[in-house]
Design an enzyme around this catalytic site. Structure first.
Site, short mmCIF file in Angstrom:
data_model
loop_
_atom_site.label_atom_id
_atom_site.label_comp_id
_atom_site.label_asym_id
_atom_site.label_seq_id
_atom_site.Cartn_x
_atom_site.Cartn_y
_atom_site.Cartn_z
CB THR A 106 -18.04 47.81 7.76
OG1 THR A 106 -17.85 47.04 9.01
CG2 THR A 106 -17.82 46.93 6.64
CG ASN B 149 -21.68 50.61 8.72
OD1 ASN B 149 -20.64 50.66 7.94
ND2 ASN B 149 -21.49 49.69 9.91
CE LYS C 183 -19.41 42.98 8.25
NZ LYS C 183 -18.90 43.95 9.46
CG ASP C 184 -24.42 44.39 1.55
OD1 ASP C 184 -23.86 44.59 2.63
OD2 ASP C 184 -25.77 44.14 1.64
CG ASP D 184 -17.15 43.61 12.45
OD1 ASP D 184 -16.55 44.67 12.92
OD2 ASP D 184 -18.33 43.49 11.90
CG HIS E 12 -19.48 43.63 16.38
ND1 HIS E 12 -19.28 44.93 16.95
CD2 HIS E 12 -19.41 43.94 14.86
CE1 HIS E 12 -19.22 45.93 16.19
NE2 HIS E 12 -19.03 45.30 14.94
CG HIS F 201 -15.97 48.87 15.22
ND1 HIS F 201 -16.77 49.73 14.13
CD2 HIS F 201 -16.36 47.95 15.14
CE1 HIS F 201 -17.69 48.86 13.57
NE2 HIS F 201 -17.38 47.65 14.11
#
Length: 572
Positions: free
Chosen positions: A89, A110, A164-165, A314, A318, A504
């Site tokens: 991501t 990440n 997401k931040d 996402d 997952h 991924h």
């Protein structure tokens, strides 16, 4: 504290309303017909769908009737690539609006092992503060298109929002007017380390959150639609994934509650299940729409930017894999939600354009992939690989400690204190051991990758395996050894409900290949077969907005924009 009834029995109001918007969308009256995007639109919307592979887009494209259908009727590149190996991501989002590969953005994963501190660093964590919730773009080494835009056009504004931040911050860059993301215990939030977080900036988030929790107290939200299409219903099949029996039904089994106290959620399982549901993207798009209205984006003298990353695909991928009924329902809900968002933009009657892509793709859970005929699909316990490597190195070198400092089985750092010679011998032994593993495709040392000439401007389809790693390699942040496992190998074994069943992060095309779609009112529909990269998006947007482009890895796309120094037609 009082608890709401089980959500499976709750009304599906929000999602059913969104589904009603999935009818074919009319082109706005103010459309500007043409083969190239109009110069300097008042609003550019940059969309990323997390874990939205080109394969997933193509699989469901015939069923789209809403926003994804509209975007597919613009300039459609189905052979888009996040061309690097680190398909996660944070790295993927760092390429979309910078025009640079992760080797230049510095966002190589990440999280990564930091040799100086001996700890793992999260890509948007902030050093030097005692606040564990501080988030910012200090580790992003380059500016984004929004930063270029604000420098070139006084009065231009740049906003970013995501579930997401790390997605919001990577797209928002260093000088955004506001960057928002979802916080489990508060709703939409921000941090002064990411962008201004004054009371004025936070006011729309607080108002949205307060209204949301008031609605949820009155009627618990439905995370999933209460009915599914025949296509999705046919995919409702149980699978054993690792140690977890997955029922494969929609809605997934859940027992969730909403708190009536000061916090959003009474139990962490609500926040957890919310993220992995279609409702999560709807919330982000609803908030993004309110940001447009509140800030009057697109109605000033300059071009404004709104970057949006949608995270639910996402989380769902997952948790459930992308081959079942859950992702099928998510695709339909996302299509509907985007349709409603675009209808809201149309009603403003202002010149806008949209680009959509993804940060990476994904493979389905290996158990279902194998049942569907993929003989390569397998599951490998990555933690067990690391443990076995530690055991072997301890044996060979008579160590009293585990020398593998990193946690992942694909990015390995070896520590030996100040003994550089010992560390070198252990790295060499680790490479030999890893290459002998039956599940390993290739092993590269940091020295080997660092010696690769810059692969910039090599078509993404022609990059060798080591060149893909070079595009997301940073000497100061990457590990000592990078490991490529065989295609369709999933690292990790789920052991309890909620564990990751599919992932991924590989250098293979199912993780690299993503759609890149451009749309504006009046666009002449075109399907482009050329292989392009996400790093091409920022210089193309810069040409459309008529702002200077700094040094980038990407190129302006002449089939979309009037590229500089090449006349009106440009050059791909």
């Amino acid at each position: 504290m009082t608890h709401a009834p089980r959500l499976r029995a709750a009304l599906a109001g929000a999602l059913l309303a969104a589904a009603a918007l999935a009818a074919p969308l009319a082109t706005p009256a103010a459309a500007q017909t043409g083969t190239l995007a109009p110069r300097a639109p008042k609003l550019i919307v940059a969309l990323s769908i997390d874990q939205f592979s080109a394969e997933l887009y193509e699989r469901y494209r015939p069923s789209f009737t809403g926003g994804l259908k509209r975007l597919g009727e613009g300039v459609s590149f189905v052979n888009g690539y996040q061309s690097h190996a680190a398909t996660e991501t944070c790295p993927g989002h760092s390429t979309i609006l910078t025009g640079r590969h992760p080797a230049a953005t510095g966002i190589i994963a990440n999280s990564w092992y930091d040799r100086a501190s001996g700890s793992t660093l999260y890509c948007v964590a902030v050093k030097g503060t005692a606040d564990p919730d501080a988030r910012g773009g200090q580790m992003l080494r380059v500016d984004t298109f929004g930063d270029w835009l604000k420098r070139a056009q006084p009065g231009a504004r740049s906003f970013a929002v995501s579930g997401k931040d790390r997605a919001a911050i990577m797209m928002g860059g260093h000088h955004a007017d506001a960057i928002y993301w979802w916080g489990d215990n508060e709703g939409f939030t921000s941090s002064a380390f990411a962008a201004p977080a004054t009371p004025t900036v936070l006011a729309p988030a607080r108002a949205f959150n307060a209204a949301l929790i008031a609605r949820w107290k009155a009627a618990p939200p439905a995370l999933w639609p209460t009915s599914v299409s025949a296509r999705c219903a046919a995919l409702q099949k149980p699978f054993q994934m690792g140690a977890v029996a997955m029922p494969g039904t929609v809605p997934p089994p859940a027992s969730l509650t909403v708190e009536t106290g000061p916090n959003f959620f009474a139990r962490t399982d609500f926040a957890d299940q919310l993220r992995a549901s279609p409702l999560f993207d709807q919330l982000v798009l609803d908030f993004a729409g309110q940001l447009i209205d509140r800030n009057r984006l697109g109605r000033g003298a300059a071009t404004d930017l709104l970057a949006i990353s949608l995270s639910a695909t996402d989380y769902i991928g997952h948790r459930y894999g992308n081959g079942g009924a859950e992702d099928c329902v998510q695709m339909a809900a996302l299509d509907a939600a985007l349709g409603g968002f675009f209808a809201r933009l149309d009603a403003l009657n202002l010149p806008y354009m949209v680009v959509l892509t993804a940060d990476h793709g994904a493979a389905d859970a290996p158990e279902r992939a194998a049942a569907n005929g993929n003989a390569q699909a397998r599951r490998v316990d990555g933690a067990a690989v690391v443990r076995a490597l530690n055991t072997e190195l301890r044996r060979q070198f008579a160590l009293g400690y585990d020398p593998v400092a990193s946690e992942g089985a694909d990015d390995i750092t070896i520590t030996a204190g100040a003994d550089a010679a010992l560390a070198a011998r252990m790295r060499a032994a680790a490479v030999v051991w890893l290459k002998a593993r039956p599940e390993v495709e290739a092993v590269f040392t940091a020295d080997e990758i660092a010696a690769v000439p810059s692969p910039s401007h090599i078509p993404p389809t022609q990059l060798s395996l080591i060149q893909r790693y070079a595009e997301s390699f940073d000497r100061s942040r990457s590990g000592d050894i990078l490991v490529a496992y065989h295609p369709y190998t999933t690292l990790g074994v789920p052991r309890a409900p909620g564990d990751v069943v599919a992932g991924h992060g590989t250098p293979w095309d199912y993780d690299r290949r993503v759609p890149i779609l451009f749309w504006w009112p009046g666009v002449t529909p075109r399907a482009e077969s050329a292989a392009i990269e996400t790093v091409d998006i920022a210089p193309t947007l810069a040409a459309i907005a008529a702002v200077p482009t700094p040094a980038v890895d990407g190129r302006c796309l002449a089939s979309v924009a009037r590229c500089p120094n090449t006349g009106d037609s440009g050059q791909n």
